[in-house]
Write an enzyme that holds these catalytic residues in place. Structure first.
Site, mmCIF file in Angstrom:
data_model
loop_
_atom_site.group_PDB
_atom_site.id
_atom_site.type_symbol
_atom_site.label_atom_id
_atom_site.label_comp_id
_atom_site.label_asym_id
_atom_site.label_seq_id
_atom_site.Cartn_x
_atom_site.Cartn_y
_atom_site.Cartn_z
ATOM 1 N N SER A 227 0.834 -1.188 0.000
ATOM 2 C CA SER A 227 0.000 0.000 0.000
ATOM 3 C C SER A 227 0.879 1.252 0.000
ATOM 4 O O SER A 227 1.754 1.382 -0.840
ATOM 5 C CB SER A 227 -0.977 -0.042 1.179
ATOM 6 O OG SER A 227 -2.023 0.889 1.010
ATOM 7 N N LYS A 231 4.433 2.026 -2.124
ATOM 8 C CA LYS A 231 4.933 3.206 -2.837
ATOM 9 C C LYS A 231 6.368 3.511 -2.388
ATOM 10 O O LYS A 231 7.256 3.783 -3.199
ATOM 11 C CB LYS A 231 4.052 4.418 -2.561
ATOM 12 C CG LYS A 231 2.567 4.295 -2.842
ATOM 13 C CD LYS A 231 1.840 5.596 -2.483
ATOM 14 C CE LYS A 231 0.362 5.404 -2.212
ATOM 15 N NZ LYS A 231 -0.411 5.016 -3.373
ATOM 16 N N GLN A 269 -7.469 5.548 -7.845
ATOM 17 C CA GLN A 269 -7.319 6.772 -7.071
ATOM 18 C C GLN A 269 -6.841 7.898 -7.977
ATOM 19 O O GLN A 269 -5.819 7.773 -8.662
ATOM 20 C CB GLN A 269 -6.328 6.580 -5.926
ATOM 21 C CG GLN A 269 -6.207 7.828 -5.051
ATOM 22 C CD GLN A 269 -5.333 7.626 -3.825
ATOM 23 O OE1 GLN A 269 -4.511 6.715 -3.786
ATOM 24 N NE2 GLN A 269 -5.512 8.472 -2.823
ATOM 25 N N GLU A 277 -3.919 13.315 -0.165
ATOM 26 C CA GLU A 277 -4.218 12.440 0.975
ATOM 27 C C GLU A 277 -3.139 12.541 2.052
ATOM 28 O O GLU A 277 -3.430 12.639 3.246
ATOM 29 C CB GLU A 277 -4.348 10.987 0.516
ATOM 30 C CG GLU A 277 -4.671 10.031 1.663
ATOM 31 C CD GLU A 277 -4.876 8.602 1.193
ATOM 32 O OE1 GLU A 277 -4.848 7.693 2.055
ATOM 33 O OE2 GLU A 277 -5.077 8.366 -0.020
ATOM 34 N N HIS A 358 -6.903 -6.517 0.751
ATOM 35 C CA HIS A 358 -5.768 -5.604 0.592
ATOM 36 C C HIS A 358 -4.618 -6.040 1.496
ATOM 37 O O HIS A 358 -4.787 -6.249 2.690
ATOM 38 C CB HIS A 358 -6.209 -4.178 0.929
ATOM 39 C CG HIS A 358 -5.192 -3.123 0.653
ATOM 40 N ND1 HIS A 358 -4.346 -3.153 -0.436
ATOM 41 C CD2 HIS A 358 -4.870 -1.982 1.327
ATOM 42 C CE1 HIS A 358 -3.570 -2.088 -0.425
ATOM 43 N NE2 HIS A 358 -3.865 -1.370 0.641
#
Length: 528
Positions: A227, A231, A269, A277, A358
């Site tokens: 998640s 990144k 997204q 965010e 997830h």
């Protein structure tokens, strides 16, 4: 500058394809200089300029001056251009190693102390060793989520649990960022959290290198995360060439998925959301959220920055927000650079999973995860090189590029670590020939690659390959070509960008098939 630590055995040939082991001449000073192993192109002079705005993926092989690279050795400085553009437009600057980095490595933890221009900061990480005496390779796991740690340890690698928030905290305004990175470089730094976390991973590697190798090896480090930490793992591996194996998982927008594609992918997204965010991305990225065509780089080029080192991208096609279609586009685009460097087997992509939870630990990934650790951290086995793309989230690279992948001259520096082997091919039919190679096999399928060769003696404009699948087999996904199936025979035609072949030129398409692992038969090639 770091000392030049030993490279693992698997990397000797692959690294030679992009980095001369001899001293290189600095174009700025004319003095002999060795490239920093964290940034092999640090001595490259990057000319000012940026590519023209384009709605499609920029050409990773074209320099800022408009010329294309033709030799494998030229990738090093082309990568330096991509790095600078990515820092300027996407992530913010990653400073070089601070003036002082010290610390300790024990069997249970790592301490990192950094000082730079009168400012100091510290952070720690825990260490979980596998069985045995060591010293061990290690995988840095960001934020406690990433590749399955039980599999990592059972494969013979240690787990380093690093808290990214100690380096760059979430929940802060861009004007008042907090954490060890911002203690050194200022709370108003325009560098985003992902690059700050990348910097933190590099400092952990610094301390391992200085430790003498009694507990952890200095020549075998991986990084993973899921998640938002996926990144971070992606950026860490791209911006530190001392990372031998990069494993981002379900990274979503701001991670692997191509920005231009994600902006159009339904349910993914939005770029503006990923920017607002959290301050993950650099401050400068805000000006591109509504106009990704103006970005001078895209994530397929960040994927390519990892080449020729090990890269295993894992994605979840069941959550639209994660943008797995755009992830497959970026992975396929970056894989073209791997292939051009002769290291096509060093990149893997896997989104064909059943469990949609997830950041779940998935059985489909355990086998290839073990293979990657054994190859890139332990120096045994062969490079996995598999693309398992979910049919429900499969992006078409040909729709996102007009550039073709060049055949780079291996100018004496050696080729990549390809793995695999030739499993037969078709005889010339008309003006071309086709050769099949089995890239990887597993229970219930395999991945194959077909090289199309121009045998006409002149230019070729278009090609068609036919091949017969074994009983019960079917094509699950195919890239760099367009296919139809009838009666067990698969017909593959060129895409608009790889149909024109110069004399003796080649093009390659790949595919995955379900069913048995039997190779296709009756392979033939023809041209209009």
């Amino acid at each position: 500058m770091r000392f030049h630590r030993p490279r693992p055995r698997w990397a000797a040939a692959a690294a030679a394809a992009v980095l001369s082991l001899a001293a290189v001449l600095s174009s700025q000073t004319g003095a002999a200089a060795q490239a920093d192993p964290e940034d092999g192109g640090a001595d490259c002079a990057v000319a000012p300029g940026r590519p023209a705005s384009t709605a499609l993926l920029p050409d990773p092989f074209t320099r800022l001056d408009g010329t294309r690279i033709t030799r494998t050795s030229e990738w090093r400085c082309r990568r330096a251009e991509i790095r600078e553009l990515a820092e300027t437009a996407v992530y913010g600057q990653k400073p070089p190693k601070p003036g002082s980095v010290t610390g300790t490595v024990s069997r249970t933890g790592i301490t990192v102390n950094v000082s730079h221009q009168g400012r100091s900061a510290s952070f720690t990480a825990s260490v979980d060793l596998p069985g045995g005496t060591g010293p061990f390779p290690a995988v840095v796991v960001l934020g406690g989520t990433g590749a399955d740690t039980a599999t990592i340890k059972s494969s013979g690698a240690a787990v380093i649990n690093l808290d990214p928030y100690a380096i760059g905290r979430e929940g802060t305004p861009r004007s008042n960022k907090q954490g060890a990175f911002y203690t050194l470089y200022g709370s108003s730094s325009s560098t985003g959290l992902l690059m700050a976390w990348s910097w933190g991973v590099s400092r952990v590697i610094d301390v391992i290198e200085q430790s003498g190798g009694g507990v952890l090896r200095a020549d075998a480090t991986g990084v993973t995360g899921c998640s938002r930490f996926g990144k971070g793992a992606f950026v860490a591996g791209a911006f530190d060439e001392c990372v031998d194996l990069t494993m981002p998982i379900e990274s979503g927008t701001g991670g692997v998925p191509a920005f231009r594609s994600a902006a159009r992918e339904s349910g993914a997204q939005p770029l503006s959301s990923a920017y607002s965010e959290q301050p993950w991305l650099g401050d400068a990225f805000g000006s591109y959220t509504g106009n990704p065509a103006a970005l001078p780089v895209d994530t397929h080029q960040i994927v390519a920055m990892v080449a020729p080192r090990g890269l295993f991208i894992m994605e979840n096609p069941h959550v639209d927000w994660l943008g797995a279609t755009s992830g497959s586009v970026a992975a396929r685009g970056g894989a073209e650079v791997y292939r051009a460097l002769g290291a096509g087997q060093n990149i893997s992509y896997w989104s064909d999973v059943q469990d949609g939870t997830h950041c779940a630990s998935r059985s489909e990934w355990s086998g290839p995860l073990r293979q990657h650790i054994q190859r890139f951290l332990l120096g045994s086995g062969s490079a996995p090189g598999v693309f398992r793309v979910s049919p429900r989230e499969s992006g078409d690279l040909s729709a996102w590029r007009t550039w073709q992948t060049p055949t780079l001259t291996d100018d004496g520096t050696g080729g990549g670590d390809n793995g695999g082997g030739d499993n037969g091919g078709g005889d010339p039919v008309g003006a071309c020939a086709a050769d099949f190679t089995a890239v990887n096999t597993w229970s219930g399928g395999y991945q194959g690659e077909v090289e199309v060769r121009n045998t006409s003696g002149g230019a070729l404009n278009g090609w068609t390959v036919t091949m017969d699948l074994a009983s019960g087999q079917s094509i699950a996904s195919l890239w760099n070509g367009r296919h139809t199936t009838g009666g067990g025979t698969v017909t593959v035609t060129n895409t608009p960008w790889n149909g024109a072949l110069a004399a003796d030129g080649t093009a390659t398409f790949g595919f995955t098939a379900t069913g048995s692992a039997a190779a296709p038969t009756g392979i033939g090639c023809s041209s209009p």
